[in-house]
Design a protein around this motif. Structure first.
Motif, short mmCIF file in Angstrom:
data_model
loop_
_atom_site.label_atom_id
_atom_site.label_comp_id
_atom_site.label_asym_id
_atom_site.label_seq_id
_atom_site.Cartn_x
_atom_site.Cartn_y
_atom_site.Cartn_z
N THR A 156 0.83 -1.21 0.00
CA THR A 156 0.00 0.00 0.00
C THR A 156 0.86 1.25 0.00
O THR A 156 0.58 2.22 -0.72
CB THR A 156 -0.94 0.02 1.22
OG1 THR A 156 -1.78 -1.14 1.18
CG2 THR A 156 -1.82 1.26 1.21
N SER A 182 2.16 1.79 -3.45
CA SER A 182 1.12 2.22 -4.39
C SER A 182 0.72 3.68 -4.18
O SER A 182 0.15 4.28 -5.09
CB SER A 182 -0.11 1.31 -4.25
OG SER A 182 -0.70 1.46 -2.97
N LEU A 183 1.00 4.25 -3.00
CA LEU A 183 0.67 5.65 -2.75
C LEU A 183 1.70 6.59 -3.38
O LEU A 183 1.47 7.79 -3.50
CB LEU A 183 0.59 5.92 -1.24
CG LEU A 183 -0.60 5.29 -0.52
CD1 LEU A 183 -0.49 5.49 0.98
CD2 LEU A 183 -1.92 5.87 -1.03
N PRO A 238 0.87 11.27 1.14
CA PRO A 238 1.19 10.51 -0.08
C PRO A 238 1.05 11.39 -1.32
O PRO A 238 0.02 12.05 -1.50
CB PRO A 238 0.17 9.38 -0.08
CG PRO A 238 -0.32 9.28 1.33
CD PRO A 238 -0.24 10.66 1.90
N ASN A 281 0.65 10.60 -4.40
CA ASN A 281 -0.41 10.15 -5.32
C ASN A 281 -1.77 10.70 -4.90
O ASN A 281 -2.61 11.02 -5.75
CB ASN A 281 -0.44 8.62 -5.36
CG ASN A 281 -1.20 8.10 -6.57
OD1 ASN A 281 -1.45 8.84 -7.53
ND2 ASN A 281 -1.57 6.84 -6.55
N ALA A 282 -1.98 10.83 -3.59
CA ALA A 282 -3.24 11.39 -3.11
C ALA A 282 -3.35 12.86 -3.48
O ALA A 282 -4.42 13.34 -3.87
CB ALA A 282 -3.33 11.21 -1.59
#
Length: 343
Positions: free
Chosen positions: A188, A191-192, A318, A320-321
């Motif tokens: 996880t 992936s962030l 993160p 990506n967020a």
């Protein structure tokens, strides 16, 4: 204002803005470092505190350079995909490359428990994860290229890429189902996405990959302009469409695959930035769009990284967020605006 003067002004503004964001990115964080000290450190001057110079050279400068490379690569690959597929929502992950990278990392992180202890430590290292991600992207790329040789329809290749993405995502879902909580947590975090975990040798490798992809993109500028009027027109102009499509797909794969391997999947930069460039410069000429997309991608990625650092605090969000929070509304607004213009 005439177009030439307007474009010159916009390019100058983007370049100055990029430089300013570069220094802001290095200056802000859990410890705020004055601009003058940042400038002195980067130019070999004297820095008041040794700790500041250590933070700049070993942590913030690598992260800022990674953000620039990531923004340039993803934004350019998005521009290539949107023109090739003539689809405004096409992005770097359209060929399933991000999903392929995720599958490679999932095999390493989630499947390491089945390996001997000594081998598990090797594959779970940072280089092991990067290698797995790169191989995952490459395998999907190879499959897409093999299929593309049999398909003449560009839209069909787009659908094939999406299907490969769904296929690999299904395998990732199966692996996560049989994984432990610790393995899921590590996967996880990857992936962030993260811009701050690269060493100088890793940045060197990423620079070579992104540089190669951007160089291939430069040679695609003229064919991209021809493709704006359709495949048949491009062929009538004497363009070798199969070769051009292969070069564009390969350039996108190198850019998106290497970036995903090193920093994780980064969303919406590839989709949103080309639209912003078209909106600012009000042109479809790729000679202008290519360079404006490069500058905008780097600047927006630096801006997102500044926000993710939560200046003055110890928390880092993160990346990506942050790109999703900023990019999703931009894409929605662009779609609504286009709808209104058509009506």
């Amino acid at each position: 204002m005439p177009n030439t003067k307007r474009n010159t002004f916009l390019f100058a503004s983007l370049f100055i803005g990029l430089l300013l964001l570069f220094f802001i990115n290095i200056s802000l964080g859990s410890v705020t470092i004055p601009f003058k000290q940042v400038f002195n450190s980067l130019t070999g001057g004297e820095v008041s505190k040794q700790a500041w110079e250590y933070i700049i050279i070993n942590y913030r400068l690598p992260k800022a350079l990674t953000a620039i490379l990531t923004g340039m690569g993803l934004a350019t690959s998005g521009l290539l995909m949107q023109t090739l597929f003539r689809n405004p929502l096409a992005g770097p992950d359209v060929l399933g490359l991000s999903s392929g990278a995720s599958l490679g990392v999932a095999f390493v992180i989630l499947g390491a428990g089945f390996l001997p202890a000594f081998l598990s430590d090797v594959v779970l290292s940072s280089y092991g994860i990067v290698l797995a991600s790169t191989l995952g992207s490459f395998v999907v790329l190879l499959l897409v290229l093999l299929v593309s040789q049999r398909l003449r329809d560009t839209i069909a290749i787009l659908i094939v890429g999406l299907m490969f993405g769904s296929f690999t995502s299904a395998f990732v879902g199966i692996l996560t189902y049989f994984s432990t909580a610790e393995q899921l947590q590590k996967f996880t975090f990857w992936s962030l996405g993260s811009l701050g975990n690269l060493s100088w040798p890793s940045i060197g490798i990423l620079s070579v990959c992104v540089g190669l992809g951007l160089l291939m993109s430069v040679f695609s500028i003229k064919p991209l302009n021809a493709l704006l009027l359709g495949e048949n027109y491009a062929r009538s102009m004497g363009m070798n469409f199969q070769k051009t499509r292969l070069v564009i797909i390969l350039a996108t794969s190198i850019l998106a695959g290497s970036i995903t391997a090193f920093v994780g999947p980064i969303a919406f930069i590839g989709i949103a930035v080309p639209h912003i460039a078209k909106l600012l410069f009000q042109t479809s000429n790729h000679v202008i769009l290519y360079w404006s997309t490069l500058l905008l991608g780097a600047a927006i990625m630096l801006f997102c990284d500044v926000i993710s650092q939560m200046p003055g605090g110890d928390v880092t969000l993160p990346i990506n967020a942050i790109t999703s929070i900023i990019g999703a509304p931009v894409v929605i607004w662009l779609l609504v605006r286009k709808r209104k213009m058509m009506n």
